[in-house]
Design an enzyme around this catalytic site. Structure first.
Site, mmCIF file in Angstrom:
data_model
loop_
_atom_site.group_PDB
_atom_site.id
_atom_site.type_symbol
_atom_site.label_atom_id
_atom_site.label_comp_id
_atom_site.label_asym_id
_atom_site.label_seq_id
_atom_site.Cartn_x
_atom_site.Cartn_y
_atom_site.Cartn_z
ATOM 1 N N ILE B 76 -20.542 6.000 1.929
ATOM 2 C CA ILE B 76 -21.974 5.962 1.601
ATOM 3 C C ILE B 76 -22.587 7.317 1.958
ATOM 4 C CG2 ILE B 76 -24.160 4.727 1.967
ATOM 5 C CD1 ILE B 76 -21.841 2.972 0.784
ATOM 6 N N GLY B 77 -22.120 7.877 3.057
ATOM 7 C CA GLY B 77 -22.616 9.201 3.440
ATOM 8 C C GLY B 77 -23.968 9.155 4.122
ATOM 9 N N CYS B 136 -19.074 8.910 12.219
ATOM 10 C CA CYS B 136 -19.107 8.636 10.780
ATOM 11 C C CYS B 136 -18.091 9.524 10.073
ATOM 12 C CB CYS B 136 -20.497 8.886 10.196
ATOM 13 S SG CYS B 136 -20.492 8.717 8.402
ATOM 14 N N GLY B 248 -14.517 -4.513 13.948
ATOM 15 C CA GLY B 248 -13.448 -4.079 13.049
ATOM 16 C C GLY B 248 -12.830 -5.296 12.407
ATOM 17 N N THR B 271 -18.332 -5.742 7.772
ATOM 18 C CA THR B 271 -18.050 -6.020 6.360
ATOM 19 C C THR B 271 -18.277 -7.486 5.984
ATOM 20 O OG1 THR B 271 -16.516 -4.180 6.332
ATOM 21 C CG2 THR B 271 -16.217 -5.818 4.607
#
Lengths: 263, 309
Positions: B76-77, B136, B248, B271
């Site tokens: 995504i940055g 990141c 995680g 997630t």
């Protein structure tokens, strides 16, 4: 816009031709709130692979039922096609913005609205055709060959005029649906004054539709497809470049104005 | 028969008291508002925001995500509106929820940016804790701060002087020794360690012979990385004495429990939020049941309660 996560009961699951399926779901909240152009995000299994949900557009709504129309293209849709009537699907929806058609009135009858579909792009456009059927929209459907022309009867049943284009000429106009669109706009006076062009299909087709619409001074609304992780605006994964920066296909779209996109 | 008391799920992370030890991981929950119709946000132990930088960031070139076996890659940055708009547009909603808000922050070019951000956040009551995202993988840097113990020590030490708020340091798994970096963060005054951030990965479309995501390489998350994360939590737990927030690939109660037993004081659900927005709430009720069944009166006692096989 309201969305829900629910277990929707499968009311019917029918393969209408090789790999193309209709699936009806009982989803009262989704049906009540659904706009044409919106989608649902389906978790096809509780297993971890495939992990993510799959966004599939809403094809029809009737009462408490929603209908999806999908093609088996990979692992997730294969699993989906194996689900039987009576089983439940974990869905989130309705999601996305939907097509804008509030300015189309019965009085705008003479100003046609054109729907352009490429392949499976017919799926959300049938729902739209139903919403603006009083306008008797003109529908252009394109595919590689005759066998892949979908939903033409559904559009006709809604009172739409349908013109077909196939790459190999096995049915209707020989060529791309975008070439057909160009031709229709140049030959048909009524069409050339169209008020909106709505399109859904592969990216090169949508890009061409945007250019043609722009050249003819007609507003276009394009329904995009992107890989999504969440489908409801949280992950920022499905963005597309627009004149005002990156926008989320799942939340700010999937419908964008052709003028807005920078491709 | 005497009814067994409800197990106590509250935990302490530095000076922060969490009603329960289940939070949502940064970058997987937006600014919470995206989830408001899908779950009862007030039940969460804490919310960790999407990472904020000083200036707005447009993020990386799409496509930004792709699915992998039991996981996904993202790049995504750090797309975010910048701290100014975050405070004005995103924080009011978080404030209304009344649960701890942990603001994740990152520097784009210069570590000094962390100080600028912390000075601003330190003044805001709604901000319960600050998470230093020094891990990141999607900033196209040759090396991350969290890949060097000395740099980690220097940064956390400098930030520690600026705030009394709870400081969490989020570490990268893309290192030779996570415990070494975790120790550096602890010695510099971090109140807790969050681990793991995503593992760098790559996936290729063989038909196009092209990478599946625009930045070629991205961060792998989801159940595929869980065993790596559990192992790292366990290794770090054996070396440090500040709390660990383990994450995680947590999908459900069983996977969350692995992290507590390995040594986590709290867990972050990442997630899974995309797939099952209610996963974190299901884990909270699952923890209650598990503690009840195993006669554990406080979740704190489960941390590191690992037996021999």
């Amino acid at each position: 816009m309201k969305n829900f996560q629910l277990k929707a009961k499968i009311l019917s699951q029918t393969e209408i031709k090789d790999n193309y399926w209709y699936c009806e779901l009982s989803a009262p909240q989704v049906a009540k709130n659904a706009l044409s152009g919106q989608f649902i995000n389906i978790r096809v299994s509780d297993n971890l692979d495939p992990l993510l949900r799959r966004p599939i557009s809403i094809h029809r709504v009737s009462g408490a039922k929603i209908k999806i129309f999908y093609e088996v293209v990979g692992k997730a849709t294969e699993i989906l096609a194996q689900k039987k009537k009576g089983e439940y699907l974990d869905i989130i929806g309705p999601l996305g913005n939907g097509f804008e058609y509030s300015r189309i009135t019965k009085k705008s009858y003479k100003r046609k609205n054109i729907l352009v579909a490429g392949g499976m792009g017919v799926a959300p456009l049938v729902f739209l055709a139903e919403k603006i059927k009083f306008n008797k929209p003109l529908v252009l459907i394109g595919a590689r060959e005759k066998e892949q022309i979908l939903c033409s009867q559904e559009f006709k049943a809604l009172g739409c005029k349908v013109i077909i284009a196939t790459d190999d000429g096995s049915l209707g106009f020989k060529g791309k649906v975008t070439e057909l669109l160009k031709e229709v706009l140049s030959l048909n006076q009524q069409a050339s004054k169209a008020e909106n062009i709505y399109a859904c299909g592969p990216q090169p087709m949508l890009k061409a539709v945007a250019q043609i619409s722009c050249a003819n001074n007609i507003a276009s609304q394009l329904s995009l497809e992107r890989h999504m992780a969440c489908g409801f605006g949280a992950c920022l994964g499905c963005v597309v470049a627009t004149k005002s920066g990156y926008k989320r296909v799942c939340k700010d779209g999937p419908v964008f104005s052709g003028k807005e996109l920078t491709w | 028969m005497v009814k067994q008391a409800k197990p106590n799920l509250s935990v302490n992370i530095g000076n922060l008291v969490l009603h329960n030890p289940v939070m949502v991981a940064s970058g997987t929950f937006g600014y919470a508002e995206e989830f408001k119709e899908l779950m009862d946000l007030k039940k969460l132990g804490a919310i960790v925001t999407k990472t904020i930088t000083i200036k707005p960031r447009p993020g990386n070139l799409p496509p930004r995500t792709c699915e992998t076996p039991a996981g996904m890659l993202n790049s995504i940055g750090l797309e975010n509106p910048g701290i100014g708009r975050f405070i004005k547009e995103k924080l009011p909603f978080l404030k209304k929820l009344g649960i701890p808000v942990i603001v994740s922050i990152a520097a784009e070019d210069n570590p000094e940016e962390f100080s600028v951000l912390v000075r601003q956040l330190d003044k805001i009551n709604t901000v319960s804790a600050i998470e230093l995202n020094i891990s990141c993988p999607n900033l196209q840097k040759d090396r991350l701060i969290s890949q060097d113990a000395k740099e980690t020590f220097a940064l956390v030490g400098a930030i520690r002087k600026l705030t009394k708020k709870c400081l969490i340091t989020k570490l990268s798994p893309n290192v030779t020794s996570v415990p070494e970096i975790a120790l550096a963060a602890q010695e510099a005054g971090s109140d807790a360690i969050a681990l793991i951030n995503t593992l760098t990965g790559m996936s290729i479309d063989v038909h196009k012979r092209a990478p599946k995501i625009g930045s070629w390489v991205g961060g792998l998350s989801g159940p595929a990385i869980r065993p790596v994360a559990v192992r790292m939590v366990w290794e770090v737990y054996n070396k440090i004495n500040i709390p660990i927030i383990g994450m995680g690939g947590i999908m459900d109660i069983e996977s969350a429990l692995e992290f507590f037993i390995a040594g986590a004081t709290a867990v972050g659900v990442g997630t899974a939020n995309f797939i099952n927005p209610r996963a974190s709430l299901e884990i909270i009720s699952g923890l209650e049941k598990y503690c009840h069944k195993n006669k554990i009166n406080s979740i704190k006692k489960l941390t590191g309660l690992l037996l021999r096989c």
